[in-house]
Motif scaffolding. Structure first.
Motif, PDB file in Angstrom:
ATOM      1  N   ALA A  23       6.713  48.595   5.446  1.00 55.48           N
ATOM      2  CA  ALA A  23       7.254  47.287   5.086  1.00 55.48           C
ATOM      3  C   ALA A  23       6.269  46.215   5.521  1.00 55.48           C
ATOM      4  CB  ALA A  23       8.603  47.064   5.759  1.00 55.48           C
ATOM      5  N   GLY A  24       6.380  45.079   4.891  1.00 59.03           N
ATOM      6  CA  GLY A  24       5.535  43.947   5.244  1.00 59.03           C
ATOM      7  C   GLY A  24       6.054  43.238   6.482  1.00 59.03           C
ATOM      8  N   PHE A  25       5.163  42.484   7.118  1.00 63.99           N
ATOM      9  CA  PHE A  25       5.488  41.766   8.344  1.00 63.99           C
ATOM     10  C   PHE A  25       6.678  40.831   8.133  1.00 63.99           C
ATOM     11  CE2 PHE A  25       5.104  38.357  11.426  1.00 63.99           C
ATOM     12  CZ  PHE A  25       4.811  39.030  12.600  1.00 63.99           C
ATOM     13  N   THR A  26       6.648  40.035   7.077  1.00 62.95           N
ATOM     14  CA  THR A  26       7.722  39.074   6.822  1.00 62.95           C
ATOM     15  C   THR A  26       9.043  39.788   6.576  1.00 62.95           C
ATOM     16  OG1 THR A  26       6.126  37.503   5.911  1.00 62.95           O
ATOM     17  CG2 THR A  26       8.441  37.135   5.364  1.00 62.95           C
ATOM     18  N   GLU A  27       9.019  40.887   5.843  1.00 60.39           N
ATOM     19  CA  GLU A  27      10.241  41.664   5.594  1.00 60.39           C
ATOM     20  C   GLU A  27      10.816  42.180   6.914  1.00 60.39           C
ATOM     21  OE1 GLU A  27      11.774  45.625   3.143  1.00 60.39           O
ATOM     22  OE2 GLU A  27       9.658  45.075   3.068  1.00 60.39           O
ATOM     23  N   LEU A  28       9.962  42.726   7.768  1.00 63.98           N
ATOM     24  CA  LEU A  28      10.416  43.207   9.073  1.00 63.98           C
ATOM     25  C   LEU A  28      10.999  42.073   9.905  1.00 63.98           C
ATOM     26  CD1 LEU A  28       7.508  45.592  10.095  1.00 63.98           C
ATOM     27  CD2 LEU A  28       9.918  46.226   9.953  1.00 63.98           C
ATOM     28  N   LYS A  29      10.295  40.973   9.955  1.00 62.79           N
ATOM     29  CA  LYS A  29      10.714  39.823  10.749  1.00 62.79           C
ATOM     30  C   LYS A  29      12.099  39.334  10.317  1.00 62.79           C
ATOM     31  CE  LYS A  29       9.457  35.058  11.456  1.00 62.79           C
ATOM     32  NZ  LYS A  29       8.609  33.972  11.028  1.00 62.79           N
ATOM     33  N   SER A  55      -1.955  47.655   8.288  1.00 59.75           N
ATOM     34  CA  SER A  55      -3.024  47.350   7.338  1.00 59.75           C
ATOM     35  C   SER A  55      -2.898  45.887   6.929  1.00 59.75           C
ATOM     36  CB  SER A  55      -2.961  48.267   6.118  1.00 59.75           C
ATOM     37  OG  SER A  55      -1.740  48.101   5.436  1.00 59.75           O
ATOM     38  N   LYS A  56      -4.034  45.244   6.803  1.00 65.16           N
ATOM     39  CA  LYS A  56      -4.078  43.835   6.424  1.00 65.16           C
ATOM     40  C   LYS A  56      -4.848  43.708   5.123  1.00 65.16           C
ATOM     41  CE  LYS A  56      -3.772  42.344  11.177  1.00 65.16           C
ATOM     42  NZ  LYS A  56      -3.023  41.176  11.510  1.00 65.16           N
ATOM     43  N   SER A  57      -4.280  42.894   4.232  1.00 64.80           N
ATOM     44  CA  SER A  57      -4.916  42.668   2.944  1.00 64.80           C
ATOM     45  C   SER A  57      -4.503  41.277   2.463  1.00 64.80           C
ATOM     46  CB  SER A  57      -4.469  43.749   1.949  1.00 64.80           C
ATOM     47  OG  SER A  57      -3.068  43.697   1.758  1.00 64.80           O
ATOM     48  N   PHE A  58      -4.818  41.005   1.226  1.00 67.43           N
ATOM     49  CA  PHE A  58      -4.394  39.749   0.618  1.00 67.43           C
ATOM     50  C   PHE A  58      -3.572  40.060  -0.617  1.00 67.43           C
ATOM     51  CE2 PHE A  58      -7.830  38.227   3.206  1.00 67.43           C
ATOM     52  CZ  PHE A  58      -7.403  36.973   3.603  1.00 67.43           C
ATOM     53  N   ARG A  59      -2.555  39.281  -0.815  1.00 64.54           N
ATOM     54  CA  ARG A  59      -1.766  39.324  -2.047  1.00 64.54           C
ATOM     55  C   ARG A  59      -1.946  37.953  -2.679  1.00 64.54           C
ATOM     56  NH1 ARG A  59       3.596  43.032  -1.302  1.00 64.54           N
ATOM     57  NH2 ARG A  59       2.429  44.947  -0.969  1.00 64.54           N
ATOM     58  N   GLY A  60      -2.766  37.934  -3.691  1.00 63.95           N
ATOM     59  CA  GLY A  60      -3.179  36.642  -4.218  1.00 63.95           C
ATOM     60  C   GLY A  60      -4.071  35.994  -3.179  1.00 63.95           C
ATOM     61  N   ALA A  61      -3.747  34.773  -2.782  1.00 61.88           N
ATOM     62  CA  ALA A  61      -4.535  34.072  -1.764  1.00 61.88           C
ATOM     63  C   ALA A  61      -3.891  34.164  -0.384  1.00 61.88           C
ATOM     64  CB  ALA A  61      -4.687  32.612  -2.167  1.00 61.88           C
ATOM     65  N   LYS A  62      -2.770  34.879  -0.287  1.00 57.50           N
ATOM     66  CA  LYS A  62      -2.042  34.934   0.979  1.00 57.50           C
ATOM     67  C   LYS A  62      -2.314  36.240   1.721  1.00 57.50           C
ATOM     68  CE  LYS A  62       1.799  32.020  -0.432  1.00 57.50           C
ATOM     69  NZ  LYS A  62       3.256  31.889  -0.444  1.00 57.50           N
ATOM     70  N   GLU A  66       1.018  44.936   6.557  1.00 58.50           N
ATOM     71  CA  GLU A  66       1.993  45.995   6.295  1.00 58.50           C
ATOM     72  C   GLU A  66       1.950  47.011   7.428  1.00 58.50           C
ATOM     73  OE1 GLU A  66       3.317  48.326   2.402  1.00 58.50           O
ATOM     74  OE2 GLU A  66       1.258  48.756   2.970  1.00 58.50           O
ATOM     75  N   ALA A  67       3.141  47.406   7.872  1.00 57.88           N
ATOM     76  CA  ALA A  67       3.267  48.441   8.902  1.00 57.88           C
ATOM     77  C   ALA A  67       3.819  49.700   8.248  1.00 57.88           C
ATOM     78  CB  ALA A  67       4.202  47.971  10.007  1.00 57.88           C
ATOM     79  N   SER A  68       3.250  50.851   8.605  1.00 50.38           N
ATOM     80  CA  SER A  68       3.686  52.140   8.068  1.00 50.38           C
ATOM     81  C   SER A  68       3.863  53.130   9.212  1.00 50.38           C
ATOM     82  CB  SER A  68       2.639  52.706   7.099  1.00 50.38           C
ATOM     83  OG  SER A  68       2.389  51.806   6.058  1.00 50.38           O
ATOM     84  N   VAL A  69       4.950  53.884   9.165  1.00 53.37           N
ATOM     85  CA  VAL A  69       5.208  54.902  10.188  1.00 53.37           C
ATOM     86  C   VAL A  69       4.264  56.077   9.965  1.00 53.37           C
ATOM     87  CG1 VAL A  69       6.907  56.513  11.123  1.00 53.37           C
ATOM     88  CG2 VAL A  69       7.631  54.273  10.382  1.00 53.37           C
TER      89      VAL A  69
END
Length: 97
Positions: A23-29, A55-62, A66-69
């Motif tokens: 899941a993404g950081f914002t989703e977890l938060k 893992s860190k990436s960009f989605r568009g310019a943002k 993402e955290a994975s078990v």
């Protein structure tokens, strides 16, 4: 001990039950009601233990985090649940429930 801490247990449980075990950081938060700082610290602790990958990436310019078990994280969570179930069974037997 790492899994027992409530915030880390919540993170592992949420991720393990999510599609793709990630899941993404914002989703977890948002889902766990945690502050950004606390979530960051707990994710780092779990990553250092080898229980998840970040893992860190960009989605568009943002930026997107993402955290994975990992399989080690799934095994730790499964083992923790088994220990808790065993303790509960002993307690129920003792209390006659």
């Amino acid at each position: 001990r790492i899994v027992h801490e409530p915030a880390r247990l919540s993170i592992l449980t949420f991720l393990a039950s999510s599609p793709g075990a990630s899941a993404g950081f914002t989703e977890l938060k948002e889902a766990l009601g945690m502050s950004s700082g606390n979530l960051s610290v707990q994710l780092k602790n779990l990553e250092e233990a080898g229980y998840l990958t970040i893992s860190k990436s960009f989605r568009g310019a943002k930026p997107y985090t993402e955290a994975s078990v990992t399989s080690k994280g799934e095994a730790a969570l499964t083992g923790y649940i088994a220990r808790m179930e065993s303790m509960i069974a002993v307690l129920k037997a003792k209390l006659g429930s």
